[in-house]
Scaffold this motif. Sequence first.
Motif, PDB file in Angstrom:
ATOM      1  N   ARG A   1      -5.448  -5.455  -1.112  1.00 20.20           N
ATOM      2  CA  ARG A   1      -6.285  -5.627   0.069  1.00 20.20           C
ATOM      3  C   ARG A   1      -5.474  -5.303   1.313  1.00 20.20           C
ATOM      4  O   ARG A   1      -4.329  -5.733   1.429  1.00 20.20           O
ATOM      5  CB  ARG A   1      -6.795  -7.066   0.146  1.00 20.20           C
TER       6      ARG A   1
ATOM      7  N   GLY B   1      -6.073  -6.275  -8.074  1.00 19.75           N
ATOM      8  CA  GLY B   1      -4.814  -6.509  -7.386  1.00 19.75           C
ATOM      9  C   GLY B   1      -3.628  -5.764  -7.942  1.00 19.75           C
ATOM     10  O   GLY B   1      -2.502  -5.972  -7.471  1.00 19.75           O
TER      11      GLY B   1
ATOM     12  N   ALA C   1      -1.908  -7.454  -2.763  1.00 22.02           N
ATOM     13  CA  ALA C   1      -2.790  -7.566  -3.928  1.00 22.02           C
ATOM     14  C   ALA C   1      -3.988  -6.625  -3.812  1.00 22.02           C
ATOM     15  O   ALA C   1      -5.112  -6.974  -4.168  1.00 22.02           O
ATOM     16  CB  ALA C   1      -3.246  -9.005  -4.124  1.00 22.02           C
TER      17      ALA C   1
ATOM     18  N   GLU D   1       2.026  -4.810  -9.205  1.00 24.17           N
ATOM     19  CA  GLU D   1       1.185  -5.441  -8.202  1.00 24.17           C
ATOM     20  C   GLU D   1       0.959  -4.471  -7.041  1.00 24.17           C
ATOM     21  O   GLU D   1       1.876  -3.765  -6.634  1.00 24.17           O
ATOM     22  CB  GLU D   1       1.848  -6.709  -7.682  1.00 24.17           C
TER      23      GLU D   1
END
Length: 401
Positions: A392, A21, A390, A363
């Motif tokens: 994705r 992430g 994160a 992040e």
Amino acid sequence: MLVTDVRPWGGDPSDIEIQDGRISALHPHDPARREGRETVEGRGRIALPSFSDVHCHLDSTRIGLPFRPHTGAPGVWGMTMNDRAHWREDPWTVAERATHTLGRMIERGTTRVRSYAQIDADCGLERFEGVLAAKEAHAGRCEVEIMAFPQAGLLREKGVLELMDRALASGAAVVGGIDPCTLDRDPVRHLDIVFGLAEKHRAPVDIHLHEPAHLGVFSVDLILERVRALGMAGQVTISHAYDLGGVDEATTRRLTEEFAELDIAMATVAPAQTRALPLAGLTEAGVRVGLGEDGQRDFWSPYGNGDMLDRTWQLAFTHRYRADDLIEHCVAVATRGGASILHADLPRLASVADRPGVAVGDEADLLLVDGDTVTSAVMDRGTDRTVLRAGRVVADGLALV
């Protein structure tokens, strides 16, 4: 995960490696690096940190419903009563409207939100529960922090304190307050209740402040007194505060210095008013500043479309910015500036020239957007967008994934 062929903050073509992430490495772009890797194709787009909307009202949104004429009366109380008279008329529930609008915001690049949830004698906890449902529906796509917000005041109607207390025990994370002088007309009692709830629930505070000029300064000074007395530095945000910069230069300087000293954050919605404390001056003093979309096409206003890139353009426009570095600063405020309000431990913007959020260790909350430069991306507000939360992909091409 590899995000390939992107330009962080409009810089050189790069490949971004993501692990757990977070951004684990940045490399000059090399087409061979994608072999055998799960890859997000950047196609030369700009990579920015994703947006943080730190002032929105998901409980009142009407995005997705047929457009209706504006019927609100002037002033906070008139608008509040107009909303009260009509909010139950819509065919969608609060949860359905909030969930739809939050999805639209994510599709356009927002992955962090602080949403108000109106709590009063009329709606009870119904609107809070609607926002809570939206938060749960988009868990994993977007971080949502809910504020228990006494839109009609804390003192004018019976039972509001108890409802606020229940909301804070049921998932609300922030204590809201509003116009201590002009709405409740008892600023000491209003603020004592707000900060008392904050102490009880160990929650931060966010005060809506529409009050003009010297009256607004008076309310701010009462807030600062409580921050000092209760040791709540870094836990208070003042939203709107349209007129604090219009008193005199000495007051502007004093408030800016005290906000920096006590780590008071500021949330703006980029209004047309020009008497707010200066954006660049706040950043240079070390004050955390974030951006939000406020109410979106609701019973208060026909404006708003769920797109923080549009609101970033508005922030630059209302400040009359033309230089690239200042327009890019607006993007920084709308992204990592707001993130530092939601998480005070995150690095804040260090200066107008600071461009955080796309570096090793950050992040992997990212927005890929088309544009020649960051400024052109703000001006053109293109639709070729990919959103990562994160690490994705959660939205692509203005559609949720």
